[in-house]
Design a protein around this motif. Structure first.
Motif: not given
Length: 210
Positions: A81-96
């Motif tokens: 089980y793990g947390t992908p960086k790409k998804y997190v970085e995408q959401m953060l870049s969208e201001g979420k």
């Protein structure tokens, strides 16, 4: 220009109410997103790839580890089980504002990858209350409850490494406290370093003429 979102890591003792609080934050406020984890286990009925989990093979997951594409990961009962960086970085870049509900080892790994991450630890008001809440679930034996209490004793040793501690004595109050804490964190000097440097440069330029 849209401001970058905040990465929020929520941890807490068993029985702290962290799952309930996370769910309510997502329901009540439009800007929160729950990080979607990757896993090698098989999907359960009605689970949707990309919504509940990113379902990948063991080989794909180990390739993600090798390429350092995960914020944090663990192996549990034969599955990763793990947390992908790409998804997190995408959401953060969208201001979420992205919420990770994970244990402390993963929390500290996330903080290393994202120093601006806000680490929040949720706790009931007392150990007795931890026991009462676990007992009140009527889902686990006394032995299992005591194992969770012993795990809590380990977790208590690292609480001071979190940025904030929220006492969940009343769930409504705790939800508001966490939301307000996250909003206040957006004003921290660490998160506004670029603006501070811009001001310094403007002062230097302005005073060149005097």
């Amino acid at each position: 220009m849209k401001n970058k979102g905040v990465l929020i890591v929520i941890s807490g003792f068993a029985g702290s109410g962290k799952g309930t609080i996370t769910k309510e934050l997502l329901n009540r406020y439009d800007n929160y997103r729950l990080s979607v984890s990757a896993t090698t286990r098989n999907p359960r009925p009605q689970e949707v790839d990309g919504k509940d989990y990113f379902f990948v093979t063991r080989e794909e997951f180990e390739e993600m580890i090798a390429k350092e594409e995960l914020l944090e990961y663990t192996e549990y009962v034969g599955n990763y089980y793990g947390t992908p960086k790409k998804y997190v970085e995408q959401m953060l870049s969208e201001g979420k504002d992205v919420i990770l509900e994970i244990e402390y080892i993963g929390a500290f790994n996330a903080k290393k990858a994202f120093p601006e991450a806000v680490l929040i630890f949720i706790t009931p008001p007392s150990v007795k209350e931890v026991y009462n809440r676990l007992k009140g679930r009527n889902t686990e034996s006394e032995d299992v409850i005591i194992k969770r209490i012993k795990r809590g004793q380990e977790e208590a040793e690292i609480i001071d490494k979190y940025d904030y501690v929220i006492v969940n004595d009343d769930v409504e109050t705790a939800i508001l406290d966490i939301h307000n804490t996250i909003q206040c964190s957006k004003c921290s000097s660490v998160r506004n370093g670029d603006f501070v440097n811009k001001l310094k440069n403007e002062f230097d330029e302005f005073l060149k003429n005097y």
